[in-house]
Design a protein around this motif. Sequence first.
Motif, short mmCIF file in Angstrom:
data_model
loop_
_atom_site.label_atom_id
_atom_site.label_comp_id
_atom_site.label_asym_id
_atom_site.label_seq_id
_atom_site.Cartn_x
_atom_site.Cartn_y
_atom_site.Cartn_z
N HIS A 174 4.40 37.11 -2.46
CA HIS A 174 5.47 37.03 -4.69
C HIS A 174 5.91 38.42 -4.42
N ASP A 216 9.71 33.06 -12.32
CA ASP A 216 8.61 33.79 -12.57
C ASP A 216 9.44 34.06 -14.52
N HIS A 220 6.14 32.67 -16.81
CA HIS A 220 5.61 33.19 -17.62
C HIS A 220 5.85 33.41 -19.21
#
Length: 196
Positions: free
Chosen positions: A6, A15, A19
Amino acid sequence: MLSYLHAFHAGNFADVQKHSALALTATMMQSKKSGIAFMDTHAGSAVYDLGSERARKTGEADSGVQKLWAARDRLSSSDWQPVLSVLAGLNGKAAQLKLKRYPGSPAWFRHFLRDDDSLVTFELHPTEGERLADWASSPRIRVVRSDGLSGMLNQLPPRQPRLLVLVDPSYEVKSDYADVAATLQKAWQKCRHGVY
């Protein structure tokens, strides 16, 4: 052996979306005081260097988290505050213009850990698992070096009354699509109060 790392993609637009949703969900769930079992089925490393050779090779963070960070003064909704707090906390005063480090999913979860909460992370890649184990220094964080889908099922139901699981494989193996769907169905049967 799986080759996905990653570090080449840390902080990309996916992401940011993943997130941000994780931070919002954890914040909302913590409006109740009862403990939460957090699980991360494909944890990777806990923290990524956005200036590393791997990150710079793809430059994906430039159109992801760096763009978000540059616009942070315009993000007035309270929903963004947990996200910005995690990013600022990891980067400190060095983050005036650009972020130098990006938290992987385990670091996001760790930010939200309370006394009655726990975190179980799963990582199959040997190098990533070793980095993750070096990072995890709390008795409330457990690193399991195994397949995250079967590992999660083995941990259900948790001792805490609530559960939040992040399932995000690399999809490097094409069977991951079907495996994730089948695993989530089994997980829901074992723990219907879980948020997956």
